[in-house]
Design a protein around this motif. Structure first.
Motif, mmCIF file in Angstrom:
data_model
loop_
_atom_site.group_PDB
_atom_site.id
_atom_site.type_symbol
_atom_site.label_atom_id
_atom_site.label_comp_id
_atom_site.label_asym_id
_atom_site.label_seq_id
_atom_site.Cartn_x
_atom_site.Cartn_y
_atom_site.Cartn_z
ATOM 1 N N HIS A 193 26.926 38.192 25.148
ATOM 2 C CA HIS A 193 25.558 38.687 25.281
ATOM 3 C C HIS A 193 24.943 38.259 26.612
ATOM 4 C CE1 HIS A 193 21.761 40.343 24.151
ATOM 5 N NE2 HIS A 193 21.155 39.187 24.332
ATOM 6 N N THR A 194 25.287 37.072 27.079
ATOM 7 C CA THR A 194 24.795 36.628 28.389
ATOM 8 C C THR A 194 25.249 37.594 29.480
ATOM 9 O OG1 THR A 194 24.794 34.310 27.719
ATOM 10 C CG2 THR A 194 24.855 34.757 30.080
ATOM 11 N N LEU A 195 26.503 37.999 29.438
ATOM 12 C CA LEU A 195 27.028 38.942 30.434
ATOM 13 C C LEU A 195 26.302 40.281 30.346
ATOM 14 C CD1 LEU A 195 30.836 38.126 30.045
ATOM 15 C CD2 LEU A 195 29.317 37.402 31.902
ATOM 16 N N GLY A 223 22.485 43.944 34.459
ATOM 17 C CA GLY A 223 21.813 44.798 35.436
ATOM 18 C C GLY A 223 21.973 44.288 36.853
ATOM 19 N N ILE A 224 22.399 43.040 36.988
ATOM 20 C CA ILE A 224 22.595 42.439 38.315
ATOM 21 C C ILE A 224 24.068 42.151 38.569
ATOM 22 C CG2 ILE A 224 21.993 40.509 39.827
ATOM 23 C CD1 ILE A 224 19.417 40.178 38.196
ATOM 24 N N VAL A 225 24.728 41.544 37.581
ATOM 25 C CA VAL A 225 26.148 41.212 37.716
ATOM 26 C C VAL A 225 26.976 42.380 37.183
ATOM 27 C CG1 VAL A 225 27.984 39.591 37.113
ATOM 28 C CG2 VAL A 225 25.643 38.767 37.407
ATOM 29 N N PRO A 226 27.705 43.096 38.036
ATOM 30 C CA PRO A 226 28.452 44.275 37.570
ATOM 31 C C PRO A 226 29.577 43.893 36.624
ATOM 32 C CG PRO A 226 29.042 43.731 39.846
ATOM 33 C CD PRO A 226 27.888 42.840 39.482
ATOM 34 N N ARG A 227 29.956 44.829 35.766
ATOM 35 C CA ARG A 227 30.988 44.582 34.759
ATOM 36 C C ARG A 227 32.319 44.179 35.387
ATOM 37 N NH1 ARG A 227 30.652 45.941 29.529
ATOM 38 N NH2 ARG A 227 32.855 46.521 29.431
#
Length: 433
Positions: free
Chosen positions: A263-265, A270-274
């Motif tokens: 859930h943190t990821l 929206g900032i850290v891409p998958r």
């Protein structure tokens, strides 16, 4: 003063010989086993512990050394903390020999030498291997023995990687090779932490609900992101330890910690891409499947998948591995205020929950459990900036609803649903409550 950087693993007792043979293949620099006896000291009122300080005398090969370790940082099983080592001719404390910078106010408390006394001891044999990895020099120590405090004792069966020179990244690189050897799991509890627990009566370790994440007042979004991952990893390791020690209910807490990582990821996605977390998420999926299907802790926590997942997460945190995937715009967003980020996302979570539970759901409440768990996790990660009592009360009503749904208590479900959806927000958004 030296900066101690160590990565600790617990070793499964029946894997020791296999591990030893593997270590012999890594290097010809082998140092035979020798006995290390450590006595740890504390005051009756735990003055040292309350200041994040650890004091010991170590005896080895007829030599003695007095060590003070002061507050540092633990990520996963990677321990980073300053330590001060003073050689002694006799196993007797001489606190005045430590430099002034050791002490909280720069001055040795006048009565401290008289008040400290032995609290517990560790007695183990250490076998060592010295290896070169990248530009780094690393000592591998295999420790077998016991920690003792009065009538209580527990075994020591550990592997420690200590950075003698170079980069912490190289310790993690070496560790990735070692976890393919079965019977290793990252250990966040140091020998000292275990000794303190024994000395305090060896109480049964209780399951630990995830607490609201506390971040600095002016934390950036990136700081909160890292802190959220560290919180989830800590919960994973803590409950894994309980599960190994026989608490079967802790398995659910391990799975909840992995869900919190996921859930943190998503929350910061929206900032850290998958693509930045693709490898980590794959490992979490594998670990989750192994743990879910496990009939006992033995078949899960010693698995290579679980060990590698925690190790990769530790490395990601230590090296801030997400940064190479961020463009300038994303970097600027990550440097922005976490408080503003929390305001926006708490409002979104609350709106989602109110919409989902606006009306009685009859037999369909359980369908909403995944959504409810995610939004509760959001609040746990985002609520640290606000009035704690109000945040806890707001959360407890949604957690009460979650528990009532899980245990199928129809009357309690409606009570908590009605209370939860009518709550006033504890956060501020656009200057309005």
């Amino acid at each position: 003063m030296a900066q101690e950087i160590e990565l600790k693993f617990i070793v499964k007792s029946d894997s020791v010989e296999t591990l030893r043979q593997h270590l012999h293949t890594l290097t010809e620099e082998h140092i035979a086993s020798s006995q290390l006896l450590n006595i740890y000291y504390e005051t009756p009122d735990n003055w040292l512990r309350s200041h994040d300080m650890g004091l010991r005398i170590r005896g080895f090969d007829g030599q003695y050394e007095m060590t003070m370790k002061i507050a540092g940082r633990v990520i996963g099983g990677l321990h980073q903390r300053p330590e001060y080592n003073i050689p002694l001719t006799q196993p007797e404390l001489d606190l005045a020999r430590f430099p002034a910078e050791v002490w909280p106010d720069g001055i040795l408390p006048a009565d401290l030498q008289a008040r400290v006394q032995p609290l517990f001891s560790t007695d183990f044999y250490r076998e060592k291997w010295l290896v070169n990895v990248g530009e780094s020099r690393i000592e591998i120590g295999l420790d077998l023995g016991e920690v003792n405090a009065g009538e209580f004792a527990e075994p020591i069966c550990e592997l420690e990687l200590e950075l003698l020179s170079g980069s912490p990244a190289d310790i993690l690189k070496l560790a990735r090779q070692l976890v393919n050897v079965s019977g290793l799991r990252q250990g966040s509890l140091s020998k000292a932490a275990r000794g303190y627990h024994l000395a305090q009566g060896n109480a049964v370790r209780e399951r630990r609900p995830t607490a609201i994440l506390q971040t600095p007042v002016k934390a950036s979004i990136e700081q909160a992101f890292a802190a959220s991952l560290e919180l989830a990893l800590s919960q994973w390791q803590y409950h894994e330890e309980l599960w190994v020690r026989g608490n079967e209910k802790a398995k659910a807490d391990v799975l909840s910690a992995i869900a919190l990582l996921r859930h943190t990821l998503t929350l910061f996605g929206g900032i850290v891409p998958r693509k930045a977390s693709a490898h980590l998420r794959d490992l979490l999926t594998q670990s989750e499947a192994t743990i879910t299907s496990a009939v006992s802790a033995d078949t899960a926590v010693w698995s290579a998948q679980s060990a590698l997942a925690k190790l990769v997460l530790t490395e990601w945190l230590v090296t801030q591995g997400w940064r190479t995937f961020l463009d300038e715009k994303a970097q600027a967003k990550f440097a922005d205020s976490f408080k503003r980020f929390a305001d926006v996302h708490l409002s979104r979570s609350a709106a989602e929950l109110k919409k989902a539970f606006a009306q009685p759901l009859g037999d369909s409440y359980r369908d909403q459990l995944p959504r409810l768990a995610r939004d509760i996790d959001s609040a746990l990660l985002l609520a640290g900036h606000y009035d704690r009592a109000r945040a806890v009360e707001w959360l407890e009503n949604w957690q009460g609803l979650q528990h009532a749904i899980e245990t199928r208590q129809r009357v309690e479900i409606e009570h908590f649903r009605n209370t939860a959806i009518t709550q006033e927000p504890f956060w501020l958004h656009s200057g309005k409550r």
